[in-house]
Design a protein around this motif. Sequence first.
Motif, PDB file in Angstrom:
ATOM      1  N   GLY A 139       0.799  -1.216   0.000  1.00 17.98           N
ATOM      2  CA  GLY A 139       0.000   0.000   0.000  1.00 17.98           C
ATOM      3  C   GLY A 139       0.827   1.259   0.000  1.00 17.98           C
TER       4      GLY A 139
ATOM      5  N   VAL B 199      -5.849  -8.139  -2.576  1.00 17.88           N
ATOM      6  CA  VAL B 199      -6.614  -7.149  -1.821  1.00 17.88           C
ATOM      7  C   VAL B 199      -6.248  -5.741  -2.268  1.00 17.88           C
ATOM      8  N   CYS B 200      -4.974  -5.492  -2.470  1.00 18.42           N
ATOM      9  CA  CYS B 200      -4.537  -4.155  -2.898  1.00 18.42           C
ATOM     10  C   CYS B 200      -5.038  -3.836  -4.295  1.00 18.42           C
TER      11      CYS B 200
ATOM     12  N   ALA C 153      -8.801  -3.221  -4.203  1.00 16.83           N
ATOM     13  CA  ALA C 153      -9.122  -1.896  -3.669  1.00 16.83           C
ATOM     14  C   ALA C 153      -8.928  -0.815  -4.724  1.00 16.83           C
ATOM     15  N   CYS C 154      -7.837  -0.908  -5.490  1.00 19.90           N
ATOM     16  CA  CYS C 154      -7.593   0.083  -6.547  1.00 19.90           C
ATOM     17  C   CYS C 154      -8.654   0.014  -7.631  1.00 19.90           C
TER      18      CYS C 154
ATOM     19  N   ILE D 237     -11.923   1.535  -6.417  1.00 16.71           N
ATOM     20  CA  ILE D 237     -11.852   2.999  -6.410  1.00 16.71           C
ATOM     21  C   ILE D 237     -12.002   3.539  -7.832  1.00 16.71           C
TER      22      ILE D 237
END
Length: 380
Positions: free
Chosen positions: A13, A236-237, A240-241, A244
């Motif tokens: 992150g 997960v990262c 999330a991106c 968004i």
Amino acid sequence: MAAVFAYQVLRLGRDKVLLVWTLGLPIVLALMFMAMFSGLGRAYETTPMSFGVVRDEAYRSAPGLDALVERVSGADADPRLIAEVDHSTASEAEAAAKRGDTVGYLAVENGGPVLHVTREGDDEPSLRVLRVVMDSYVQTRAQREAVIAAGAAPEQVAGLQAAHGFTRPVAVTRTPVEPATRYYFALLAFAGGMGATVAVLAVQGVMAASPLGARRTMAGLPRWKVLTAALAASWVCVLACLLIAFAFIALVVGVDFGPHAPLCLVAIGLTGLMSSAAGAALGTIRRMRIEMVIAITTLLSLFTGLYGPGAQSLADAVERGAPLLTRANPLWQCAHCFYGLLYYDSLAPFARSCAVLTGMAGLFLAIALIRARRMSHEHL
């Protein structure tokens, strides 16, 4: 294992690769697309042009012409083609057009409407529509006169105008689709492809391909747990991106993803899983660099139509000529997941793309695991 997962999430992150390539670049491109496509709708709108109308005796004797002119020049006309300027004679209208007060005029000659247009008015988009309107009037009038001469009933004559038309609207999709929507689908696929860079960082950090990874392979924790935690953290990262970016495109840009918009989350999840698995497989290559992953993603995005009409034409040509090669492109499958939710009446195309993405993710993970077993510390 939980501690390794939490550490990897924090590490990834804060990495500039995630912030720049996976999160920042798709949002910047979405803003660029929004600015580029903001005027597309206005480009197809008609603007009224200053146009003269010769209201002489011949004009008043033409049946229905005055009502037609009112329909295309009135304040509530849709579309409003002309801003009407009344003239009593043709010479007066011609003089006004030569002065530049109008771009032409309408006069009735030999019983029919005739458009006189200046050179400047010939370039007006509204003029093309006005010509079609006048041609339709002449055709309908001739049909009406023929029907009356044949002795038809008054009801048939009255319904002739309503029945006349060149086209009729047909709803192809459940919701109206803008031409720019395809670019945003390709952009989401591109963002997913860039997510592979995160998985490459995560895997190279826990494998013996790097000095730090070599020390971590000596730890007491089983390697499969370390690798699983790293892959889960990268997924997960990336997820999330992508979420968004999807929220930004839907809420800020205003792209309509259709009645099955909640299923876009499934497509995003599988896109992130596939890209993470692909990054894991690429991360086991000792000399793999982030720049190489970016180059691969950029090349594959060419065949999703991301780079403009030329790229879309190329992608369509390749899809027609080599459909199997097109379907082997992971980013094409990612974009087609969104197509399946918007362009088709059935969810079967969406389900097929999801199944293919799941299969690709499994294949990439299998390659990553097989190569990871060969990259032990004693092989260095």
